[in-house]
Design a protein around this motif. Structure first.
Motif, PDB file in Angstrom:
ATOM      1  N   TRP A 116     -31.489  40.288  -4.177  1.00 50.61           N
ATOM      2  CA  TRP A 116     -31.994  41.533  -3.568  1.00 50.61           C
ATOM      3  C   TRP A 116     -31.015  42.651  -3.879  1.00 50.61           C
ATOM      4  CZ3 TRP A 116     -31.601  36.859  -1.181  1.00 50.61           C
ATOM      5  CH2 TRP A 116     -32.807  36.235  -0.799  1.00 50.61           C
ATOM      6  N   LYS A 117     -31.518  43.675  -4.574  1.00 52.09           N
ATOM      7  CA  LYS A 117     -30.677  44.839  -4.827  1.00 52.09           C
ATOM      8  C   LYS A 117     -30.698  45.700  -3.575  1.00 52.09           C
ATOM      9  CE  LYS A 117     -30.000  47.122  -8.504  1.00 52.09           C
ATOM     10  NZ  LYS A 117     -28.584  46.728  -8.576  1.00 52.09           N
ATOM     11  N   MET A 118     -29.525  46.164  -3.179  1.00 50.89           N
ATOM     12  CA  MET A 118     -29.408  46.868  -1.913  1.00 50.89           C
ATOM     13  C   MET A 118     -29.730  48.361  -2.013  1.00 50.89           C
ATOM     14  SD  MET A 118     -28.645  44.699   0.439  1.00 50.89           S
ATOM     15  CE  MET A 118     -29.516  43.303  -0.239  1.00 50.89           C
ATOM     16  N   ASP A 119     -30.193  48.812  -3.202  1.00 58.23           N
ATOM     17  CA  ASP A 119     -30.560  50.237  -3.294  1.00 58.23           C
ATOM     18  C   ASP A 119     -32.021  50.449  -2.873  1.00 58.23           C
ATOM     19  OD1 ASP A 119     -31.115  50.439  -6.936  1.00 58.23           O
ATOM     20  OD2 ASP A 119     -31.807  49.022  -5.413  1.00 58.23           O
ATOM     21  N   ARG A 120     -32.635  49.399  -2.383  1.00 54.36           N
ATOM     22  CA  ARG A 120     -34.004  49.528  -1.851  1.00 54.36           C
ATOM     23  C   ARG A 120     -34.092  48.636  -0.632  1.00 54.36           C
ATOM     24  NH1 ARG A 120     -35.663  47.914  -7.632  1.00 54.36           N
ATOM     25  NH2 ARG A 120     -33.785  49.178  -7.806  1.00 54.36           N
ATOM     26  N   GLY A 121     -35.140  48.830   0.149  1.00 56.42           N
ATOM     27  CA  GLY A 121     -35.256  48.037   1.360  1.00 56.42           C
ATOM     28  C   GLY A 121     -36.670  47.600   1.628  1.00 56.42           C
ATOM     29  N   GLU A 122     -36.776  46.567   2.429  1.00 53.86           N
ATOM     30  CA  GLU A 122     -38.090  46.103   2.864  1.00 53.86           C
ATOM     31  C   GLU A 122     -38.055  46.069   4.380  1.00 53.86           C
ATOM     32  OE1 GLU A 122     -39.481  42.486   0.971  1.00 53.86           O
ATOM     33  OE2 GLU A 122     -40.569  41.986   2.810  1.00 53.86           O
ATOM     34  N   ILE A 123     -39.049  46.693   4.965  1.00 56.44           N
ATOM     35  CA  ILE A 123     -39.070  46.850   6.414  1.00 56.44           C
ATOM     36  C   ILE A 123     -40.238  46.089   6.998  1.00 56.44           C
ATOM     37  CG2 ILE A 123     -39.288  48.521   8.298  1.00 56.44           C
ATOM     38  CD1 ILE A 123     -38.010  50.558   6.388  1.00 56.44           C
ATOM     39  N   ASN A 124     -39.997  45.465   8.105  1.00 56.97           N
ATOM     40  CA  ASN A 124     -41.032  44.788   8.859  1.00 56.97           C
ATOM     41  C   ASN A 124     -41.245  45.583  10.144  1.00 56.97           C
ATOM     42  OD1 ASN A 124     -42.741  42.871  10.033  1.00 56.97           O
ATOM     43  ND2 ASN A 124     -41.042  41.645  10.812  1.00 56.97           N
TER      44      ASN A 124
ATOM     45  N   LEU B 258     -35.231  45.586   9.493  1.00 51.25           N
ATOM     46  CA  LEU B 258     -34.879  45.635   8.074  1.00 51.25           C
ATOM     47  C   LEU B 258     -34.813  44.203   7.575  1.00 51.25           C
ATOM     48  CD1 LEU B 258     -34.042  47.474   5.684  1.00 51.25           C
ATOM     49  CD2 LEU B 258     -31.671  47.189   6.424  1.00 51.25           C
ATOM     50  N   VAL B 259     -35.741  43.822   6.724  1.00 48.03           N
ATOM     51  CA  VAL B 259     -35.815  42.447   6.228  1.00 48.03           C
ATOM     52  C   VAL B 259     -34.919  42.261   5.013  1.00 48.03           C
ATOM     53  CG1 VAL B 259     -37.359  40.695   5.268  1.00 48.03           C
ATOM     54  CG2 VAL B 259     -38.154  42.187   7.091  1.00 48.03           C
ATOM     55  N   CYS B 260     -34.991  43.216   4.085  1.00 51.00           N
ATOM     56  CA  CYS B 260     -34.125  43.190   2.898  1.00 51.00           C
ATOM     57  C   CYS B 260     -33.530  44.574   2.731  1.00 51.00           C
ATOM     58  CB  CYS B 260     -34.920  42.843   1.632  1.00 51.00           C
ATOM     59  SG  CYS B 260     -35.877  41.353   1.784  1.00 51.00           S
TER      60      CYS B 260
END
Lengths: 240, 294
Positions: free
Chosen positions: B214-222, B240-242
Motif C-alpha cells: 500500500w502506497k501511503m500517498d493515497r488512502g482508502e476510507i471506510n 482509514l483502512v489504508c
C-alpha cells in the motif's frame, strides 16, 4: 496609579513570597527577563509556523524536510503581485507569488511560498523522464506575472513551464501546447542559468494553476541566426 | 523635592562647575542632591539617596544623643560635615553606578511585559491565523496499538523507529474493518523543521507478509453516510483502512500510523519501505500483536 500597584504588590501574599524567593541582583533580574523574552518569542514564533526571514531559507528548509540534498537555485521569482482576470475592468484580487526553481542531480524542484501561512508552502520534485540529451521540463506551481502584454492595465498572471538543459547555442525557444479547445503557443528568450521560461496566460475555461500539466507539447529551439537547433515532443510532467 | 530647593541646588551646581569660590555650607537636602546627582539611572539614584539619607539621620540622632545640648541645626550641620565632600562623593558614586545595566534591565522588563501580553492576547482571542499555522507542544488524534520499540534508523537529522505493530480485529457485526496498523515515530531535535507529511506520504510503502503493498500517498476510507430522503447527513462513522495519518505529536517528534488490510495470520510481519530519493531504507515489524476490539 503605579504607586498604588506597587504598594498592593508589596502587601500581596504572592508578591511577598516572590520577593523573598527571588532576591536577585540587577543582573539576575535582567537574565530572568531575557529568559522570559526568549521563551515567549519562541512560543509566538512556533504559533506563527516558524517563519524564516527569506524565501531562500524557507526553500532550503523545505528541502531538508523532504530529505532532499540542496539543489542549485536557477530561478527565484521574488515577491511579485499578479492579478488574473479575463475582463479588463473587473476588480480582481491581488495575490503575491514567491517561487523558486532548483536543479538537482536528475530532478528539478519547484517551491511555492504560501502568502499567508507557512503550513501551506509546497514543494514538488520533478524527476526527469526525458532521455539524456533531451531538454528537461519543470512546471512552476503557481502563477507568475507576464509583462509582455502592454494592452492590459494590470499584469496578467500566467502558468509557467521551465525548460532546462537547452541545446548549446540556443538564443530563443518556442513551446506549443495542444489542449482540447485549441493550441497555445509561447516563446521565451534564454534566461540566466541557461533556461527558458514559457509563460502561458490563464486558460479561458480554467483558473487552476496546473492546467498545462499532462498536455502534449512541442518544443523548438533556435540559434541566434534563427536556425532550428532542436525539436522535441512529449507530455508536460504532471504532479501526483 | 520643593521646586525652590531644587533651584537652589542647581545654582550651587552651576557655581561649582564654573569654578566658584570656597566651600559652601550645605544642608542635608542640598548635600544629598549634589552627592547623588552623578548617578544617571533614576531608580538607582533614588535608592542611593534613601540610603544616604538614612545614614545622615542616624548620624544626627547619634550626635543629639551624645551631646544633648546640641541644637538640631548644629547637629545637622555636623552630620553633613562628617559625610564628606559632596562633590567628591558624587564623583565616586558616578564611577560605581553605570547606567547601561539599569537601562537594559528596564528595557528588558518592558519587552517581557509586551511579549507576554501579546502571547496572552493571541491565545485569548484565538486568532485564526495562529490557530491555522500553530504547532502545539503536544497533541493526540488516534490510538497506537501493539506498543513496541523497534530498531532506530537515523537519516538526514531525523530518527525513525517503529513504536507499534498490531492487527486490530473488530467483532463480526462491527462496521469497522479489520486491518494492520504499524506506528512509527520520527524524531528530530530541530523542532522548527519537522519531516514534511507530504514527503513522507510520497516516500512510504507498507508491505505485508502476504506480499500486498500500500502506497501511503493515497488512502482508502471506510465510512457510512446516512441519508434522510435525498439529504445526505454527516458520516455516522469514519475509518482509514489504508493510508497514513498522524496519531500524536510532541515538540520534537511525530508518531504516524500506516494502515493496511492484508489477510493476516499470527506470526506475520510487516515492513515500512521509505524512498526519499537520496535516502532509501526499511523498518520491519517482526512481531505484530493481535488486538481484539470489543
Amino acid at each position: 496609579m503605579r504607586g498604588s500597584i506597587k504598594a498592593w504588590w508589596k502587601q500581596n501574599r504572592l508578591g511577598v513570597w516572590l520577593q523573598r524567593k527571588l532576591r536577585l541582583s540587577r543582573g539576575g533580574k535582567l537574565l530572568l527577563n531575557l529568559a522570559v523574552i526568549m521563551l515567549t518569542a519562541l512560543c509566538l514564533w512556533g504559533m506563527a509556523g516558524y517563519p524564516l526571514p527569506t524565501l531562500k531559507m524557507e526553500f532550503r528548509r523545505m528541502e531538508r524536510t523532504y530529505l532532499l540534498p540542496p539543489s542549485e537555485i536557477l530561478l527565484s521569482t521574488g515577491r511579485i503581485t499578479a492579478a488574473h482576470s479575463h475582463e479588463p475592468y473587473d476588480p480582481v484580487p491581488k495575490v503575491t507569488q514567491e517561487q523558486i526553481l532548483g536543479l538537482g542531480e536528475d530532478y528539478a524542484v519547484t517551491f511555492w511560498k504560501h502568502p499567508f501561512s507557512n503550513g501551506g508552502n509546497q514543494l514538488v520534485c520533478w524527476s526527469f523522464s526525458e532521455q539524456p540529451g533531451q531538454v528537461k521540463l519543470a512546471p512552476l506551481l503557481y502563477a507568475v506575472s507576464d509583462t509582455r502584454d502592454e494592452d492590459w492595465p494590470e499584469r496578467e498572471s500566467c502558468v509557467a513551464v521551465a525548460a532546462l538543459e537547452l541545446p548549446q547555442g540556443t538564443a530563443r525557444g518556442e513551446m506549443t501546447l495542444e489542449a482540447e479547445e485549441g493550441i497555445y503557443q509561447e516563446g521565451s528568450e534564454v534566461l540566466e542559468h541557461d533556461l527558458c521560461l514559457f509563460a502561458f496566460q490563464s486558460r479561458l475555461s480554467s483558473y487552476s494553476y496546473d492546467w498545462v500539466q499532462g498536455l502534449p507539447y512541442t518544443l523548438r529551439f533556435y540559434d541566434g541566426a534563427g536556425e532550428l537547433l532542436l525539436e522535441q515532443r512529449g507530455t508536460v510532467p504532471q504532479r501526483g | 523635592m520643593e521646586k525652590d530647593e531644587k533651584e537652589k541646588c542647581r545654582r550651587l551646581e552651576c557655581r561649582e562647575n564654573a569654578g566658584g569660590s570656597g566651600q559652601t555650607e550645605l544642608d542635608s537636602f542640598q548635600w544629598l542632591y549634589i552627592a547623588t546627582r552623578g548617578i544617571r539611572f533614576k531608580p538607582d539614584r533614588a535608592a542611593v539617596c534613601r540610603e544616604l539619607e538614612a545614614h545622615l539621620e542616624d548620624k544626627r540622632a547619634d550626635l543629639q544623643r551624645i551631646f544633648p545640648d546640641l541644637s538640631p541645626e548644629e547637629a545637622e550641620r555636623r552630620a553633613v560635615a562628617s559625610m564628606g565632600d559632596a562633590w567628591e562623593v558624587r564623583k565616586q558614586l558616578a564611577k560605581i553606578h553605570k547606567p547601561w545595566l539599569g537601562y537594559l534591565w528596564r528595557a528588558s522588563k518592558w519587552a517581557a511585559v509586551v511579549l507576554v501580553l501579546i502571547f496572552a492576547g493571541v491565545n485569548i482571542f484565538k486568532n485564526d491565523y495562529y490557530q491555522f499555522a500553530g504547532h502545539p507542544l503536544g497533541g493526540y488524534s488516534s490510538a497506537v496499538y501493539g506498543r513496541t520499540a523497534g530498531e532506530k534508523i537515523r537519516v538526514g537529522g531525523y530518527t525513525f523507529q517503529i513504536v507499534g505493530a498490531a492487527f486490530v480485529d473488530y467483532p463480526e457485526d462491527s462496521p469497522y474493518a479489520d486491518g494492520i496498523q504499524i506506528a512509527f515515530r520520527v524524531f528530530t531535535p530541530r523542532f522548527w523543521e519537522k519531516l514534511d507529511l507530504t514527503a513522507l506520504q510520497e516516500a512510504l510503502t507498507l508491505t505485508a507478509a502476504d506480499g500486498q503493498q500500500w502506497k501511503m500517498d493515497r488512502g482508502e476510507i471506510n465510512m457510512e453516510v446516512p441519508k434522510d430522503g435525498d439529504m445526505v447527513q454527516a458520516p455516522s462513522f469514519w475509518q482509514l483502512v489504508c493510508g497514513l495519518e498522524r496519531a500524536s505529536w510532541t515538540l520534537f517528534s511525530d508518531t504516524y500510523v500506516a494502515y493496511g488490510d492484508p489477510e493476516w495470520q499470527e506470526g506475520d510481519w510487516a515492513r515500512l519501505d521509505f524512498d526519499f530519493g537520496a535516502y532509501s531504507f526499511s523498518l520491519t515489524a517482526d512481531q505484530i500483536e493481535w488486538v481484539m476490539m470489543e
